[in-house]
Design a protein around this motif. Structure first.
Motif, PDB file in Angstrom:
ATOM      1  N   ARG A  83       3.402 -25.293 -11.105  1.00 50.58           N
ATOM      2  CA  ARG A  83       2.766 -26.396 -10.388  1.00 50.58           C
ATOM      3  C   ARG A  83       1.408 -26.021  -9.827  1.00 50.58           C
ATOM      4  NH1 ARG A  83       6.351 -29.852  -6.286  1.00 50.58           N
ATOM      5  NH2 ARG A  83       7.418 -30.125  -8.296  1.00 50.58           N
ATOM      6  N   TYR A  84       1.281 -24.792  -9.230  1.00 51.88           N
ATOM      7  CA  TYR A  84       0.048 -24.451  -8.505  1.00 51.88           C
ATOM      8  C   TYR A  84      -0.746 -23.302  -9.139  1.00 51.88           C
ATOM      9  CZ  TYR A  84       2.431 -27.214  -4.936  1.00 51.88           C
ATOM     10  OH  TYR A  84       3.086 -28.211  -4.269  1.00 51.88           O
ATOM     11  N   GLY A  85      -0.145 -22.614 -10.090  1.00 48.11           N
ATOM     12  CA  GLY A  85      -0.846 -21.512 -10.728  1.00 48.11           C
ATOM     13  C   GLY A  85      -0.427 -20.162 -10.153  1.00 48.11           C
ATOM     14  N   GLN A  86      -0.769 -19.095 -10.919  1.00 45.53           N
ATOM     15  CA  GLN A  86      -0.354 -17.741 -10.525  1.00 45.53           C
ATOM     16  C   GLN A  86      -0.992 -17.288  -9.216  1.00 45.53           C
ATOM     17  OE1 GLN A  86      -1.260 -15.267 -13.950  1.00 45.53           O
ATOM     18  NE2 GLN A  86       0.918 -15.220 -14.529  1.00 45.53           N
ATOM     19  N   SER A  87      -2.242 -17.635  -9.001  1.00 50.19           N
ATOM     20  CA  SER A  87      -2.943 -17.200  -7.782  1.00 50.19           C
ATOM     21  C   SER A  87      -2.250 -17.737  -6.536  1.00 50.19           C
ATOM     22  CB  SER A  87      -4.394 -17.666  -7.820  1.00 50.19           C
ATOM     23  OG  SER A  87      -5.069 -17.294  -6.641  1.00 50.19           O
ATOM     24  N   THR A  88      -1.866 -19.020  -6.569  1.00 49.50           N
ATOM     25  CA  THR A  88      -1.177 -19.610  -5.412  1.00 49.50           C
ATOM     26  C   THR A  88       0.185 -18.972  -5.215  1.00 49.50           C
ATOM     27  OG1 THR A  88      -2.318 -21.694  -5.830  1.00 49.50           O
ATOM     28  CG2 THR A  88      -0.385 -21.772  -4.414  1.00 49.50           C
ATOM     29  N   ALA A  89       0.898 -18.746  -6.332  1.00 51.68           N
ATOM     30  CA  ALA A  89       2.209 -18.097  -6.220  1.00 51.68           C
ATOM     31  C   ALA A  89       2.075 -16.706  -5.619  1.00 51.68           C
ATOM     32  CB  ALA A  89       2.863 -18.025  -7.595  1.00 51.68           C
ATOM     33  N   LEU A  90       1.035 -15.976  -6.057  1.00 53.71           N
ATOM     34  CA  LEU A  90       0.795 -14.637  -5.508  1.00 53.71           C
ATOM     35  C   LEU A  90       0.512 -14.707  -4.002  1.00 53.71           C
ATOM     36  CD1 LEU A  90       0.571 -11.694  -6.399  1.00 53.71           C
ATOM     37  CD2 LEU A  90      -1.883 -12.059  -6.721  1.00 53.71           C
ATOM     38  N   ALA A  91      -0.275 -15.726  -3.606  1.00 54.75           N
ATOM     39  CA  ALA A  91      -0.580 -15.901  -2.179  1.00 54.75           C
ATOM     40  C   ALA A  91       0.683 -16.224  -1.386  1.00 54.75           C
ATOM     41  CB  ALA A  91      -1.616 -16.997  -1.996  1.00 54.75           C
ATOM     42  N   ALA A  92       1.563 -17.066  -1.968  1.00 55.08           N
ATOM     43  CA  ALA A  92       2.810 -17.430  -1.279  1.00 55.08           C
ATOM     44  C   ALA A  92       3.697 -16.216  -1.078  1.00 55.08           C
ATOM     45  CB  ALA A  92       3.535 -18.512  -2.083  1.00 55.08           C
ATOM     46  N   ILE A  93       3.794 -15.377  -2.146  1.00 54.24           N
ATOM     47  CA  ILE A  93       4.618 -14.158  -2.016  1.00 54.24           C
ATOM     48  C   ILE A  93       4.011 -13.209  -0.990  1.00 54.24           C
ATOM     49  CG2 ILE A  93       5.465 -12.135  -3.257  1.00 54.24           C
ATOM     50  CD1 ILE A  93       5.610 -13.859  -5.777  1.00 54.24           C
ATOM     51  N   ALA A  94       2.684 -13.104  -1.006  1.00 52.24           N
ATOM     52  CA  ALA A  94       2.013 -12.238  -0.032  1.00 52.24           C
ATOM     53  C   ALA A  94       2.252 -12.747   1.390  1.00 52.24           C
ATOM     54  CB  ALA A  94       0.521 -12.171  -0.334  1.00 52.24           C
ATOM     55  N   LEU A  95       2.217 -14.087   1.572  1.00 52.41           N
ATOM     56  CA  LEU A  95       2.485 -14.662   2.892  1.00 52.41           C
ATOM     57  C   LEU A  95       3.913 -14.375   3.323  1.00 52.41           C
ATOM     58  CD1 LEU A  95       1.563 -16.410   5.263  1.00 52.41           C
ATOM     59  CD2 LEU A  95       2.293 -18.434   3.956  1.00 52.41           C
ATOM     60  N   ALA A  96       4.854 -14.501   2.349  1.00 51.87           N
ATOM     61  CA  ALA A  96       6.244 -14.188   2.675  1.00 51.87           C
ATOM     62  C   ALA A  96       6.390 -12.724   3.085  1.00 51.87           C
ATOM     63  CB  ALA A  96       7.145 -14.497   1.473  1.00 51.87           C
ATOM     64  N   LEU A  97       5.618 -11.839   2.427  1.00 53.14           N
ATOM     65  CA  LEU A  97       5.640 -10.414   2.780  1.00 53.14           C
ATOM     66  C   LEU A  97       5.155 -10.197   4.211  1.00 53.14           C
ATOM     67  CD1 LEU A  97       6.013  -7.455   1.907  1.00 53.14           C
ATOM     68  CD2 LEU A  97       3.660  -7.509   1.052  1.00 53.14           C
ATOM     69  N   VAL A  98       4.099 -10.932   4.581  1.00 53.09           N
ATOM     70  CA  VAL A  98       3.566 -10.807   5.948  1.00 53.09           C
ATOM     71  C   VAL A  98       4.590 -11.292   6.975  1.00 53.09           C
ATOM     72  CG1 VAL A  98       1.799 -11.668   7.543  1.00 53.09           C
ATOM     73  CG2 VAL A  98       1.159 -10.978   5.229  1.00 53.09           C
ATOM     74  N   VAL A  99       5.232 -12.450   6.679  1.00 58.68           N
ATOM     75  CA  VAL A  99       6.233 -12.998   7.608  1.00 58.68           C
ATOM     76  C   VAL A  99       7.397 -12.037   7.780  1.00 58.68           C
ATOM     77  CG1 VAL A  99       7.898 -14.860   7.948  1.00 58.68           C
ATOM     78  CG2 VAL A  99       5.572 -15.384   7.159  1.00 58.68           C
ATOM     79  N   MET A 100       7.898 -11.503   6.673  1.00 56.86           N
ATOM     80  CA  MET A 100       9.044 -10.602   6.761  1.00 56.86           C
ATOM     81  C   MET A 100       8.661  -9.299   7.470  1.00 56.86           C
ATOM     82  SD  MET A 100      11.156 -11.123   3.227  1.00 56.86           S
ATOM     83  CE  MET A 100      12.590 -10.371   3.942  1.00 56.86           C
ATOM     84  N   THR A 101       7.428  -8.855   7.247  1.00 54.17           N
ATOM     85  CA  THR A 101       6.967  -7.656   7.963  1.00 54.17           C
ATOM     86  C   THR A 101       6.874  -7.928   9.462  1.00 54.17           C
ATOM     87  OG1 THR A 101       5.709  -6.959   6.017  1.00 54.17           O
ATOM     88  CG2 THR A 101       5.126  -5.940   8.123  1.00 54.17           C
ATOM     89  N   GLY A 102       6.424  -9.136   9.826  1.00 52.74           N
ATOM     90  CA  GLY A 102       6.397  -9.511  11.243  1.00 52.74           C
ATOM     91  C   GLY A 102       7.780  -9.506  11.856  1.00 52.74           C
ATOM     92  N   LEU A 103       8.752 -10.057  11.128  1.00 54.65           N
ATOM     93  CA  LEU A 103      10.134 -10.042  11.620  1.00 54.65           C
ATOM     94  C   LEU A 103      10.658  -8.616  11.723  1.00 54.65           C
ATOM     95  CD1 LEU A 103      11.592 -13.049   9.575  1.00 54.65           C
ATOM     96  CD2 LEU A 103      11.050 -13.004  12.023  1.00 54.65           C
ATOM     97  N   LYS A 104      10.283  -7.801  10.735  1.00 58.10           N
ATOM     98  CA  LYS A 104      10.747  -6.403  10.749  1.00 58.10           C
ATOM     99  C   LYS A 104      10.186  -5.652  11.955  1.00 58.10           C
ATOM    100  CE  LYS A 104       8.539  -3.285   8.619  1.00 58.10           C
ATOM    101  NZ  LYS A 104       7.831  -2.442   7.649  1.00 58.10           N
ATOM    102  N   THR A 105       8.867  -5.781  12.188  1.00 62.76           N
ATOM    103  CA  THR A 105       8.262  -5.076  13.323  1.00 62.76           C
ATOM    104  C   THR A 105       8.771  -5.624  14.648  1.00 62.76           C
ATOM    105  OG1 THR A 105       6.367  -6.576  13.171  1.00 62.76           O
ATOM    106  CG2 THR A 105       6.176  -4.439  12.073  1.00 62.76           C
ATOM    107  N   GLY A 106       9.040  -6.939  14.697  1.00 60.66           N
ATOM    108  CA  GLY A 106       9.631  -7.516  15.908  1.00 60.66           C
ATOM    109  C   GLY A 106      11.009  -6.949  16.176  1.00 60.66           C
TER     110      GLY A 106
END
Length: 608
Positions: A83-106
């Motif tokens: 639907r959005y292309g590989q670049s957007t999918a990569l950005a979404a996965i990267a955002l998910a990585l940031v969120v999970m890292t935030g939860l991990k550090t919390g």
């Protein structure tokens, strides 16, 4: 490490709620770490175009959990790409990585948040236990110990426990959870590689453990030497007047410099071994990673393993996350070994035997009605008897004086009555009840002490006089000061009864210190008085005034007086002359003078 876990079993149970929360958040942080790194695989596959498989949505609960979760994750990534292309999918996965890292550090922060009350609480409890033990131990214990060394154990050793063992608690609970979680994931990814890793890690751990044992031994030497230095400092400050009077500054300075140099040498060896921990663990960790990298790469290149290149990179990321906790664990192990050496010194106090104990069922003594009886009492500090077969009865309300040369056993005989020491043969009874059958607190509540050396505290006049008396009124304190001839110089001070008298009463003269000590005994108003050279530090005029006050105070009370100034005990009901731990003469002043023995000789010498 057995000693470490025994330490936890002793002190951590009151904080088990905090410990449970710490373990919970550590486990959550470990899980989030694994899943956040798992996002690396689809990122790599998308970047390198390694995964061309088409995924269809699988209903939740239609198969194995890990299979369904993995399939649906790739399905959603595939939908985003379409639907959005590989670049957007990569950005979404990267955002998910940031969120999970935030939860991990919390989660990691919350685990540390709940560990801090355990660390501070355990150290507080250890200090409280040491202080309570010091207060409860008999006086004889401190005859064999350096005061400075005892202070070192309560200050330096407890601080070392706090800085080493307690600061390592978080790592000791967090790192094993992370290691176990990572090992579990590593087995799931490639059991062959994991078996190879499990063969390598114990070798590295054994090398680091050997260094840790050496560190504990050297640390124990360092703490012992620190105690010697503190004792030296305490003795020097306490005897500074004599040091200066005998021009011994150079001697004490050279002695301290020698002990300080020994301490420096020990600490140098200890710190060198401690600093070896990080480079050694880093070298061994890097060597292990290199070997695993070679072995895993060989499996992929040979085509004999089912693991793919992205999964191998994920595996190495997980393995690297084992190396850091393992290194922290080794550093914590070194610190714990150092702290256990300090704990060993602390336990010497905590586990010290206290022979002065309350009986299981103490008897009560409502009031003193008959008197005090020493029956064939013997006591010794070493091999020679200091008190050798003394039998003495002190009737209720009577004043009994002990006189004799220094070292004849007078003070020791008095110290046996409040159970500062216990008799080794014979017995001491109050109203026919052996004092060992009474509770120690009840026994000592019957007595008031005025010592040869006025023992005062770095506090106000008021608090020194009311020491041990909880509910005294200001009028009672003033009256006690007047009787002890202390009221005038107290009121002449800057803030009256609220004036601080300095360390051990250093702002007062010897006579003033003694009169404050006498006022303290007068305020307690006990049925039994023990006066150990109570007027020895007073000038002639003050001695006369205080002696009159003491004579008034002793009326109707049972009093044991130790005196070198024989003029102060002329009116005693019974005078006992002691020599080499025995009573060699007893009687009133007139009777002993008429006898012409040892007592008359002492009186004649003082008269001369």
């Amino acid at each position: 490490m057995k000693g470490f876990f025994r330490l936890l079993a002793r002190f951590v149970p009151p904080y088990k709620r905090y410990l449970a929360l710490n373990v919970l958040f550590n486990a959550l942080a470990a899980v989030l770490t694994l899943f956040s790194f798992a996002l690396i695989i689809p990122i790599l596959e998308m970047l390198f175009g390694l995964n061309t498989q088409t995924y269809a949505f699988m209903p939740w609960g239609s198969g194995k959990v890990d299979t369904v979760v993995t399939n649906n994750f790739y399905y959603y990534v595939q939908c985003i790409i379409e639907r959005y292309g590989q670049s957007t999918a990569l950005a979404a996965i990267a955002l998910a990585l940031v969120v999970m890292t935030g939860l991990k550090t919390g989660s990691a922060y919350m685990s540390a948040f709940f560990m801090i009350p355990i660390r501070t609480g355990v150290v507080r409890d250890i200090r409280n236990q040491i202080y309570a033990k010091i207060v409860s131990l008999p006086i004889g214990f401190f005859s064999n110990e350096r005061k400075g060394d005892v202070m070192a154990r309560m200050s330096g050793d407890v601080t070392e426990v706090e800085n080493s063992i307690m600061s390592s608690l978080d790592m000791m609970f967090k790192n094993p959870i992370m290691i176990i979680a990572c090992l579990g994931m590593m087995i799931a990814v490639s059991w062959q590689l994991t078996v190879f890793v499990l063969v390598l890690l114990p070798v590295a751990g054994g090398i680091m453990g050997a260094v840790g044992k050496c560190l504990k031994r050297v640390s124990l030497e360092g703490q012992n030497q620190w105690g010697v230095m503190l004792s030296n400092i305490e003795e020097t400050i306490g005897g500074l007047r004599i040091v200066k009077a005998f021009n011994a500054e150079g001697k004490v300075r050279r002695r301290f410099e020698g002990e300080n140099e020994r301490y420096r040498s020990i600490v140098t060896r200890m710190n060198r071994r401690y600093e070896l921990a990080h480079p050694m663990s880093e070298f061994l960790g890097t060597a292990t990673i290199a070997i695993v990298l070679w072995f895993g790469g060989t499996l992929i290149l040979s085509g004999t393993s089912a693991i793919t290149a992205p999964k191998f990179i994920y595996y190495m990321v997980i393995f690297y996350n084992i190396i850091n906790p393992a290194k922290d664990l080794s550093k914590a192990s070194y610190a714990i070994q150092r702290g256990m050496a300090s704990m060993q010194r602390i336990d010497k106090i905590l586990n010290a035997d206290n022979p002065i104990r309350d009986p299981e069922q103490p008897q009560r003594l409502p009031a003193l009605t008959q008197g005090i009886t020493y029956h064939d009492v013997r006591f010794r500090y070493g091999d020679a008897w200091v008190i050798d077969g003394v039998t003495l009865h002190i009737a209720r309300g009577a004043t009994v004086a002990l006189v004799g040369q220094s070292g004849s056993g007078k003070t020791t005989l008095a110290d046996l009555l409040p159970r500062f020491y216990d008799v080794q043969q014979g017995s001491i009874a109050i109203d026919g009840i052996d004092i060992r059958k009474l509770a120690v607190a009840d026994l000592r509540a019957l007595m008031g002490n005025v010592n040869q050396e006025a023992i005062l505290f770095n506090d106000t006049f008021y608090n020194n006089i009311t020491f041990g008396v909880d509910h005294a009124t200001h009028e009672q304190v003033e009256q006690a000061a007047r009787i002890a001839n202390a009221y005038d110089f107290i009121m002449a001070s800057e803030q009256g009864f609220d004036t601080n008298i300095g360390d051990r009463g250093c702002k007062l003269s010897g006579g003033q210190r003694q009169r404050v000590s006498i006022a303290r005994a007068i305020l307690k108003n006990p049925p039994i008085l023990i006066l150990d050279e109570a007027t020895s530090a007073l000038d002639t005029e003050s001695e006369h005034l205080v002696q009159e006050a003491l004579n008034h105070l002793m009326e109707g009370r049972t009093t044991l007086v130790i005196a070198h100034r024989l003029s102060t005990i002329k009116n005693a009901d019974l005078i006992c002359v002691m020599q080499d731990g025995r009573i060699v003469e007893r009687g009133t002043h007139d009777q002993l003078m008429a006898r012409g023995g040892s007592y008359k000789h002492l009186v004649d010498m003082q008269t001369f």
